[in-house]
Design a protein around this motif. Sequence first.
Motif, PDB file in Angstrom:
ATOM      1  N   ALA A  32       0.969  -1.272  -0.073  1.00  0.00           N
ATOM      2  CA  ALA A  32      -0.107  -0.042   0.005  1.00  0.00           C
ATOM      3  C   ALA A  32       1.003   1.212  -0.041  1.00  0.00           C
ATOM      4  O   ALA A  32       0.536   2.214  -0.725  1.00  0.00           O
ATOM      5  CB  ALA A  32      -0.951   0.007   1.211  1.00  0.00           C
ATOM      6  N   GLU A  33       1.926   1.278   0.687  1.00  0.00           N
ATOM      7  CA  GLU A  33       2.973   2.384   0.659  1.00  0.00           C
ATOM      8  C   GLU A  33       3.497   2.695  -0.497  1.00  0.00           C
ATOM      9  O   GLU A  33       3.566   3.918  -0.957  1.00  0.00           O
ATOM     10  CB  GLU A  33       3.966   2.222   1.904  1.00  0.00           C
ATOM     11  CG  GLU A  33       3.325   2.213   3.122  1.00  0.00           C
ATOM     12  CD  GLU A  33       4.207   1.936   4.375  1.00  0.00           C
ATOM     13  OE1 GLU A  33       4.288   2.212   5.417  1.00  0.00           O
ATOM     14  OE2 GLU A  33       5.368   1.266   4.007  1.00  0.00           O
ATOM     15  N   ARG A  35       2.227   1.549  -3.456  1.00  0.00           N
ATOM     16  CA  ARG A  35       1.215   2.212  -4.268  1.00  0.00           C
ATOM     17  C   ARG A  35       0.953   3.627  -4.061  1.00  0.00           C
ATOM     18  O   ARG A  35       0.825   4.302  -5.106  1.00  0.00           O
ATOM     19  CB  ARG A  35       0.072   1.623  -4.250  1.00  0.00           C
ATOM     20  CG  ARG A  35      -0.188   0.224  -4.773  1.00  0.00           C
ATOM     21  CD  ARG A  35      -1.743  -0.614  -4.881  1.00  0.00           C
ATOM     22  NE  ARG A  35      -2.367  -0.355  -3.697  1.00  0.00           N
ATOM     23  CZ  ARG A  35      -2.140  -1.482  -2.728  1.00  0.00           C
ATOM     24  NH1 ARG A  35      -1.572  -2.383  -2.952  1.00  0.00           N
ATOM     25  NH2 ARG A  35      -2.905  -1.336  -1.436  1.00  0.00           N
ATOM     26  N   GLU A  36       0.642   3.953  -3.011  1.00  0.00           N
ATOM     27  CA  GLU A  36       0.856   5.506  -2.659  1.00  0.00           C
ATOM     28  C   GLU A  36       1.863   6.407  -3.085  1.00  0.00           C
ATOM     29  O   GLU A  36       1.597   7.498  -3.554  1.00  0.00           O
ATOM     30  CB  GLU A  36       0.633   5.779  -1.132  1.00  0.00           C
ATOM     31  CG  GLU A  36      -0.954   5.068  -0.663  1.00  0.00           C
ATOM     32  CD  GLU A  36      -1.209   5.635   0.864  1.00  0.00           C
ATOM     33  OE1 GLU A  36      -0.480   6.399   1.519  1.00  0.00           O
ATOM     34  OE2 GLU A  36      -2.195   5.201   1.390  1.00  0.00           O
ATOM     35  N   GLN A  39       1.498   6.727  -6.899  1.00  0.00           N
ATOM     36  CA  GLN A  39       0.473   7.624  -7.192  1.00  0.00           C
ATOM     37  C   GLN A  39       1.016   8.911  -6.904  1.00  0.00           C
ATOM     38  O   GLN A  39       0.536   9.845  -7.668  1.00  0.00           O
ATOM     39  CB  GLN A  39      -0.818   7.206  -6.290  1.00  0.00           C
ATOM     40  CG  GLN A  39      -1.940   8.101  -6.659  1.00  0.00           C
ATOM     41  CD  GLN A  39      -3.450   7.534  -5.962  1.00  0.00           C
ATOM     42  OE1 GLN A  39      -3.370   6.677  -5.053  1.00  0.00           O
ATOM     43  NE2 GLN A  39      -4.302   8.179  -6.198  1.00  0.00           N
ATOM     44  N   TRP A  40       1.358   9.407  -5.863  1.00  0.00           N
ATOM     45  CA  TRP A  40       1.922  10.791  -5.457  1.00  0.00           C
ATOM     46  C   TRP A  40       3.117  11.248  -6.516  1.00  0.00           C
ATOM     47  O   TRP A  40       2.662  12.295  -7.098  1.00  0.00           O
ATOM     48  CB  TRP A  40       2.772  10.737  -4.014  1.00  0.00           C
ATOM     49  CG  TRP A  40       2.657  12.204  -3.650  1.00  0.00           C
ATOM     50  CD1 TRP A  40       1.923  13.015  -2.888  1.00  0.00           C
ATOM     51  CD2 TRP A  40       4.082  12.934  -4.108  1.00  0.00           C
ATOM     52  NE1 TRP A  40       2.591  14.158  -2.810  1.00  0.00           N
ATOM     53  CE2 TRP A  40       3.961  14.293  -3.426  1.00  0.00           C
ATOM     54  CE3 TRP A  40       5.277  12.813  -4.377  1.00  0.00           C
ATOM     55  CZ2 TRP A  40       4.749  15.034  -3.431  1.00  0.00           C
ATOM     56  CZ3 TRP A  40       6.066  13.620  -4.474  1.00  0.00           C
ATOM     57  CH2 TRP A  40       5.914  14.889  -4.002  1.00  0.00           C
TER      58      TRP A  40
END
Length: 68
Positions: A32-33, A35-36, A39-40
């Motif tokens: 999840a980290e 992916r974030e 995305q950022w």
Amino acid sequence: MIDLPSDLPHLRTIRAWHIMCLRAVDTAITAAEQREAEQWKAEHKRGDTALGILEQHSGKGCGLCAFR
């Protein structure tokens, strides 16, 4: 406090199960980290576009403007 079995084999089994669960949670958190972060980066990557150049120089003033 939860009720736990008193015998060592069962306690070790429960401990091993919890370790496996924590590893799965840690793996999910890492994914999840990542992916974030991706995305950022995608949202904030401006490159050499006009907006990107303006953002890079924002707050520095251009010398021609009254606003800095």
